[in-house]
Structures are given as structure tokens and as C-alpha cells.
Write an enzyme that holds these catalytic residues in place. Structure first.
Site: not given
Length: 296
Positions: A82, A169-170
Site C-alpha cells: 500500500h 526521520p522515522t
């Protein structure tokens, strides 16, 4: 509950049940909030929660769940069928009872502001909350996905509405906003050829001249070795489930392919299913008042 909004947050985790349960825990046992349903899919690597609540308690629970997602989901390691751009990928608010799209819009913006302040997650407003025409369509907002979003956001046209001007960042970036109810509907084909599913999706989706309220794409279900036409029906009163189903069956025959079955992800308005029953049974002068449960 007097005033009720619905929220259907989509999180980029469909394989780690422990993480999914921790996301759900953000809505369990909270006054003014009720977790109605949650589903997850390994191939999509995505879970979808359906929650209702009074506006402010629901807002606070959703903010908590976004923080939990930022904590537990690392988008640098995420893979799935997805499209996705964030740990909390899309967070729609929907008016249900004694609420309006305006109420949903207000709560969506408050949620984005609070979550951005607490967790450093950037947010794009989309659908009814969009701040520019090019931000209305979720597919346009998410184009580039997590891997391309940092570069995309260097363009002033894609400066987030809330939060830092680059991705977490994550955690990536989140789309949030108000919308009307939609149906997440998938049709499975008896072929592993995802190109066939993609060709069918192209025929039925609005952006290519198909049904006005249909968004569609082809995906591969690796664990079942099947191709799937994955859809969002954004207004079932204008684009009926049965009409899409019959069209996909017809288009599949062009490729010598059959429909194996279909599925609804999350919850669905009762009227959408009654419309299907009336169509397939060829019921005359049928209405919802004839449903026993509706008269209790």
C-alpha cells in the site's frame, strides 16, 4: 454521547500484532471514546482502526495514538504493497451524529497542531480541510511516498500545514483532515498478475475517466499469490458497491480472469449493503424500514 465524530486512522503496521495492540490501547478505556473495529493486512503492511467519540476526547486519544506510532514504527524499515508516507499515514475525521464537516475540520486541525508540537511529526491537511486545491486528493499528497517525501517537501507548494518543514526521520509525514464516510473495498482476482489488476483499476477510477467516487489501484497479495483491485469508494450513494463489483467482473473477463471474492476493510454504512441486496435480489419498492433490526 451527544456529539459523535468518527476517526479512521491508518497506521503503517500490519505485521507486528504487539504494535497494533499498543496502538489500539490508546482508545481503550477512555471516557467519551470507543474503539469499534481494527483490521490489519500483512501484504499491505497496514492497520486501519475505526473509532468514535465526542470531539475533544477523540482528539486527545488520536494525538496519543500518533505519538505511539512515532515511537514504535520506523518508516525507514517499512515495506508493503500500500502507498504510504508516514507511520500514522492518514487520519480522517468524519461527522456522524450532531456534528458537521466543520466540527470534523476543527478537530483535525487541533489534532495536527498538538501532535506536531508533541512529537515533531509534520502534517498535511487534505480533503475538506485542504488549504490549497492541489492538496485535496490524498493520492497527490502522498505521491512520492516516504522515500521521496523529503525531496518533495523542499518545494514551497508542499510545505506542511503543521510541524517541521521536513519529514520526521522515522515517522515520515501524516495527512489529516475532514471527509465524508468512505468504503474501503477490495476485489480479489484468480490471477497473480498484478498488471491485470492495475489495468482494471485504471478503467474504474475517476482520475482515468471511471466512476466519479472511486479511487483504485492494483496490488499483489504475496501470501495468497493473488492480484487485487484495491479501492476507496468515497460516496457510495453516487458510486454503488454493486456497480463497481459488476464492472470489475466484466473488465476481468477481457483478460480471461475471474473474481474470487471481495472484502470490506473496517466498517461500512448499512445502507450500502442494503443497496446491494436490493440490486441482486431485484427487490421492488424496498427500503430500510423493512429491515427488522431497524424497527426495534
Amino acid at each position: 454521547m451527544n456529539q459523535i465524530l468518527e476517526c479512521v486512522p491508518n497506521f503503517s503496521e500490519g505485521r507486528n500484532l504487539e504494535v497494533i495492540e499498543k496502538l489500539c490501547d490508546c482508545f481503550r478505556g477512555k471516557p467519551g471514546v470507543r474503539l469499534l473495529d481494527y483490521t490489519w493486512d500483512h501484504d499491505h503492511n497496514r492497520c486501519v482502526l475505526t473509532v468514535i467519540g465526542e470531539p475533544e476526547p477523540l482528539r486527545d486519544a488520536v494525538v496519543e495514538s500518533i505519538g505511539r506510532a512515532v515511537e514504535l514504527i520506523d518508516m525507514t524499515k517499512h515495506q508493503g504493497q500500500h502507498p504510504r508516507m508516514g507511520c500514522a499515514d492518514v487520519v480522517p475525521f468524519i461527522p456522524i451524529r450532531n456534528t458537521t464537516v466543520g466540527d470534523a475540520d476543527r478537530i483535525a486541525k487541533e489534532t495536527a497542531r498538538l501532535a506536531a508540537q508533541k512529537y515533531g511529526q509534520p502534517f498535511f491537511l487534505y480533503e475538506k480541510s485542504a488549504t490549497a486545491p492541489h492538496r485535496v486528493n490524498l493520492a497527490e499528497v502522498r505521491k512520492g511516498q516516504f522515500e521521496g517525501m523529503a525531496e518533495k517537501m523542499k518545494d514551497p507548494m508542499w510545505t506542511p500545514d503543521f510541524g517541521p518543514h521536513t519529514i520526521h526521520p522515522t515517522g515520515g509525514v501524516t495527512a489529516i483532515g475532514a471527509r465524508m464516510p468512505l468504503i474501503a473495498y477490495n476485489i480479489n482476482l484468480d490471477t497473480p498478475n498484478v498488471e491485470i489488476a492495475s489495468a482494471i483499476a485504471k478503467q474504474i477510477r475517476h482520475m482515468n475517466g471511471g466512476f466519479r467516487y472511486c479511487k483504485a489501484m492494483g496490488v499483489k497479495l504475496e501470501d495468497r499469490n493473488l492480484a487485487q483491485v484495491s479501492m476507496n469508494l468515497t460516496d457510495f450513494t453516487q458510486t454503488a458497491v454493486y456497480r463497481v463489483f459488476e464492472t470489475v467482473k466484466m473488465e476481468a473477463k477481457r483478460y480471461g480472469v475471474n473474481v474470487l471474492g471481495s472484502e470490506i476493510v473496517g466498517l461500512v454504512p448499512q445502507q450500502a449493503l442494503l443497496d446491494c441486496a436490493a440490486y441482486y435480489l431485484q427487490l421492488e419498492n424496498f427500503n430500510g424500514d423493512q429491515v427488522l433490526e431497524n424497527r426495534l
